[in-house]
Motif scaffolding. Structure first.
Motif, short mmCIF file in Angstrom:
data_model
loop_
_atom_site.label_atom_id
_atom_site.label_comp_id
_atom_site.label_asym_id
_atom_site.label_seq_id
_atom_site.Cartn_x
_atom_site.Cartn_y
_atom_site.Cartn_z
N GLN A 25 0.84 -1.20 0.00
CA GLN A 25 0.00 0.00 0.00
C GLN A 25 0.87 1.25 0.00
O GLN A 25 0.59 2.22 -0.71
N GLN A 26 1.93 1.23 0.79
CA GLN A 26 2.83 2.39 0.84
C GLN A 26 3.48 2.64 -0.52
O GLN A 26 3.59 3.79 -0.97
N LEU A 27 3.90 1.59 -1.21
CA LEU A 27 4.51 1.74 -2.53
C LEU A 27 3.54 2.35 -3.53
O LEU A 27 3.92 3.19 -4.35
N HIS A 81 1.88 11.51 6.07
CA HIS A 81 2.87 10.45 5.86
C HIS A 81 4.24 10.88 6.39
O HIS A 81 4.90 10.15 7.14
N CYS A 82 4.67 12.08 6.01
CA CYS A 82 6.00 12.56 6.42
C CYS A 82 6.07 12.86 7.92
O CYS A 82 7.11 12.64 8.56
N ASP A 213 14.47 -0.60 5.56
CA ASP A 213 13.93 0.74 5.79
C ASP A 213 12.50 0.86 5.26
O ASP A 213 11.66 1.57 5.84
N LEU A 214 12.20 0.18 4.15
CA LEU A 214 10.83 0.18 3.63
C LEU A 214 9.86 -0.40 4.68
O LEU A 214 8.79 0.16 4.92
N ILE A 215 10.24 -1.49 5.31
CA ILE A 215 9.38 -2.10 6.32
C ILE A 215 9.33 -1.24 7.58
O ILE A 215 8.28 -1.12 8.23
#
Length: 854
Positions: A25-27, A81-82, A213-215
């Motif tokens: 979902q984030q991607l 998000h940020c 880092d993605l996780i």
């Protein structure tokens, strides 16, 4: 076993989020933001931050789950998000202004957007003066819009730090389930290290790789779950420090990544570096800062799309490290290393490379390369005698081992990393030792993806394979000769010819045309010049020159602009190919999905090739025709089919005689000493760029040009002393210099072996494309012209003394001279054998195309 216990304990760490689904979902969301880059900077960003503080957070605080799901406005979701990616600050701000931590429960992402109407109605009731969707046409910077009850956290800086992250994780394989499963497991290992450090009161700055880092980001985007999970694990909310970006040697990121790598590998006895998880380099510069508004809908394939077929090849990226060796015979002396290759011929990787062994050398070396996911990786343990033994003595082989690639990718991917002991089979005799020599090998892969299609335009049919080991591209001396388009395997896919127009019955004069001959033997007109633009494939596409920043435009089922130079994903990275940009043109597609442009193909005008993205089959034929037209016409100064508005620099770059062979990208393998770290800011891992043993990208002092893409072996220098031009694309072996002393021109594309010089002393022109062997000089003394495209063997000179013309394209054997003394013309295209002369003394004409014997 102790190390395995540590890993098992790490995997027991619990998280309250389905991290794989949430990462996907984030991607999707990050891809949507990247299509709306007005959120990265400027007045729109400032307005989005105001709306986030003034509207979204208060609305979220008032909302009850019983009222149904909320969908944040797209701009507010990006700022949210940020903000959440500083979990400590986000928690503090929420508790200060709203008395509790605001979570994502009951919130649906705007990119899913199936229930926006309810939220939009609620928004209008609460904020009648503020539209739900940010109107970019009315955005102005309003400094007076500051709020009292809002975070003092610098969200502008936070956005700028997060903006480059998507590029690092945007490759298609990142969303693969197996890749993400391993990423989650590695994230738990990362948290386990932090937990162990806190238990031992050790203050260490742990730096993640990009998969980790993605996780980590994914976990933080669920604030309540993240805070609860981390407080349970380590007793506090784990800070996410993304403020450091300096990857310089000895800086915080560099030392942090080194320490994290060492601790990880000591704790788990698993490799921390991983294929597909390392730093890709800086985000490429955009070709435009304004989105392209017009969108052409892609049409269904037509019969013309099947006129040519390009083989579909899969590719994987590989990271390889040799950890240790055991059971070496007593009394052995010599330096151990491992030579690795593939047992099955591979269009992407067909060579032998050498790696040191960590336990023997005491320093980390990692090999990075791409290959097809077929066959086996073959390892040979070799011993090099001490220096007191003559250097000419061959290394001794101590045995072989292999690792099947197919078991990882067939029938389905089950794992992408392996670290295991491989028993060696002796080079001679059978394996009888009860304790055979063994190698501990660590390999990681990316999931297979489609390999880009690379096609070459050549001036003669590829029919020389029986004569030499290198495909020869001969220069055209006939203006109406056909150009053959071949793939990487030298298989012809189509032939093209440019007609100058002809007079038919009724005094009708035909326009300039491109005639194509298909694999079936069918001949047809594929392109025609209308006097203003080129009409391609029965007017389905048009190619025309423009007067704006881009030089040409290809319009049809898509909108494709053609820019001078290498842009976007083709932008050179690290020590990548650094030839002059005027040799290249990048095809960039603009669409609703890619309003800022997506690089879909790269034209190499100097060497006559086109590289098309794997998923862009629709572009292959119109791309080939465009490449052929541009390559044919631009080198004539912009005439015969286009207005003469082409840049002078580009025209100069296209004045080469004929179409040369595309140099293959030799950036297959390199090795990196532990000094070159892959590190991450918010996980921004430094390049898994790989440098060779005792080698340097730019060698001796004085190398002021560009070293190009090099695969280098021991004690090699990319650019020799005094090389002020471009060294081109080189594959180099021991004690070799890419450009010899005094070489001031371009050395071209060379494959060089021991004790060879790319350009001999005094060579002031271009040496062309050469494959050279021992003690050979590309241009003999006094050769002032171009030596052409040569494959050369022992003690051979490309141009004999006094040869002032062009030697043509030659395949040469031992003690042979391409042009004998006094040869002032062209020697033509020759295949030569031992002690033969292509043109005898006094030969002033063209010798033609010859196959010569002893």
């Amino acid at each position: 076993m102790d190390h395995e216990v540590e890993w098992v304990e790490a995997q027991k760490i619990e998280t309250s989020v389905d991290l794989i689904a949430a990462a996907k979902q984030q991607l999707l969301f990050l891809a949507a933001v990247d299509r709306n880059r007005w959120l990265y900077d400027g007045p729109a960003l400032e307005r989005a931050i105001y709306r986030y503080n003034a509207c979204w957070l208060p609305l979220l605080a008032k909302h009850s789950l019983s009222e149904g799901p909320l969908v944040p406005p797209f701009d507010c979701e990006w700022i949210w998000h940020c903000h959440r990616l500083n979990p400590v600050r986000y928690k503090t701000d929420c508790e200060q202004f709203y008395g509790r931590l605001l979570d994502v429960s009951g919130v649906v992402s705007s990119v899913n957007g199936n229930c926006k109407l309810e939220t939009e109605d609620l928004w209008k009731r609460l904020y009648p003066e503020e539209p739900y969707h940010l109107d970019l046409d009315k955005v102005v910077s309003d400094k007076s819009a500051a709020l009292e009850n809002c975070t003092k956290y610098d969200l502008v800086s936070a956005v700028k730090r997060q903006s480059p992250f998507y590029y690092q994780v945007s490759r298609s394989f990142v969303s693969n389930d197996v890749f993400l499963q391993e990423a989650v497991a590695r994230y738990k290992g990362f948290l386990y290290l932090i937990k162990k450090n806190r238990e031992r009161s050790l203050k260490r700055f742990c730096v993640p790789t990009y998969d980790v880092d993605l996780i980590w980001h994914t976990h933080q985007l669920h604030p309540v779950a993240y805070c609860n999970d981390l407080e349970k694990l380590i007793g506090k909310v784990l800070e996410h420090d993304d403020t450091d970006s300096d990857r310089g040697k000895g800086k915080k990121l560099d030392t942090g990544f080194s320490n994290t790598t060492a601790q990880w590998e000591e704790t788990f006895v698993r490799r921390y570096w991983k294929a597909g998880a390392m730093y890709r380099g800086s985000t490429p510069a955009p070709v435009t800062t304004s989105p392209y508004a017009f969108d052409v809908l892609a049409k269904e394939p037509t019969p013309e799309d099947d006129l040519i077929r390009v083989p579909e090849v899969e590719v994987v990226e590989v990271l390889l490290e040799i950890i240790e060796v055991r059971n070496i015979p007593d009394g052995h002396k010599g330096k151990l290393s491992v030579v690795f290759s593939k047992t099955q011929r591979d269009s992407l990787f067909d060579a032998e490379r050498r790696l040191t062994i960590l336990s023997e050398a005491g320093e980390k070396q990692v090999a990075f390369f791409q290959c097809e996911p077929t066959g086996e990786l073959r390892f040979q343990l070799v011993s090099t005698s001490p220096s007191k033994i003559p250097v000419s003595r061959e290394p001794k082989s101590l045995g072989f081992a292999s690792l099947s690639l197919e078991e990882f990718f067939s029938p389905a991917i089950t794992q992408l990393s392996v670290e295991k002991w491989l028993e060696l089979i002796p080079s001679k005799g059978s394996r009888t030792d009860p304790k055979p020599i063994s190698l501990r090998v660590a390999v990681s892969f990316t999931p297979p993806t489609r390999c880009p299609s690379v096609l070459h335009m050549v001036q003669s049919r590829p029919s020389w394979k029986g004569y030499c080991f290198f495909p020869i591209i001969r220069k055209s001396r006939h203006s109406k000769s056909s150009t053959y388009v071949v793939d990487e395997a030298q298989t012809e896919v189509i032939s093209l010819q440019m007609s100058d127009g002809a007079t038919f019955k009724g005094d009708h004069t035909a326009q300039r045309q491109v005639i194509g001959e298909m694999d079936s033997g069918e001949t047809r007109v594929l392109a025609e010049y209308t006097g203003i633009f080129w009409s391609l494939l029965d007017s389905k596409w048009s190619l025309k020159q423009t007067n704006v920043d881009n030089q040409f435009e290809l319009l049809g089922t898509r909108v494709v602009k053609i820019f001078s130079g290498r842009k976007l994903d083709y932008e050179p990275k690290h020590c990548a190919k650094r030839r002059s940009d005027v040799d290249f043109m990048t095809l960039v597609e603009f669409s609703k999905q890619h309003p800022y442009g997506k690089a879909v193909a790269l034209l190499d005008l100097k060497f006559g090739s086109i590289e098309a993205s794997a998923e862009e089959n629709w572009l292959v034929l119109p791309g080939i025709l465009s490449a052929f037209i541009l390559n044919t016409l631009l080198k004539k100064g912009g005439s015969n089919g286009f207005d003469a508005t082409t840049k002078v620099a580009q025209q100069e770059s296209l004045k080469s005689n004929g179409l040369k062979e595309e140099s293959k990208d030799t950036e297959l393998v390199a090795t990196v000493e532990n000094k070159v770290k892959a590190n991450s800011t918010n996980g921004q891992t430094a390049a898994a760029v790989i440098a060779p043993e005792k080698g340097s990208g730019c060698g001796g002092g004085g190398c002021s040009g560009e070293c190009g893409n090099m695969v280098k072996a021991a004690m090699a220098s990319g650019c020799g002393s005094g090389c002020s031009g471009e060294c081109g694309d080189m594959m180099k072996a021991t004690n070799a210099s890419g450009c010899g002393s005094g070489c001031s021109g371009e050395c071209g594309e060379m494959m060089k072996a021991a004790n060879a010089s790319g350009c001999g002393s005094g060579c002031s022109g271009e040496c062309g494309e050469m494959m050279k062997a021992t003690k050979a000089s590309g241009c003999g003394g006094g050769c002032s012209g171009e030596c052409g495209d040569m494959v050369k063997a022992a003690k051979a000179s490309g141009c004999g003394g006094g040869c002032s013309g062009q030697c043509g394209d030659m395949v040469k054997a031992s003690k042979a001279s391409g042009c004998g003394g006094g040869c002032s013309g062209e020697c033509g295209d020759m295949v030569k054998a031992s002690k033969a002369s292509g043109c005898g003394g006094g030969c002033s004409g063209e010798c033609g195309d010859m196959v010569k014997a002893a």
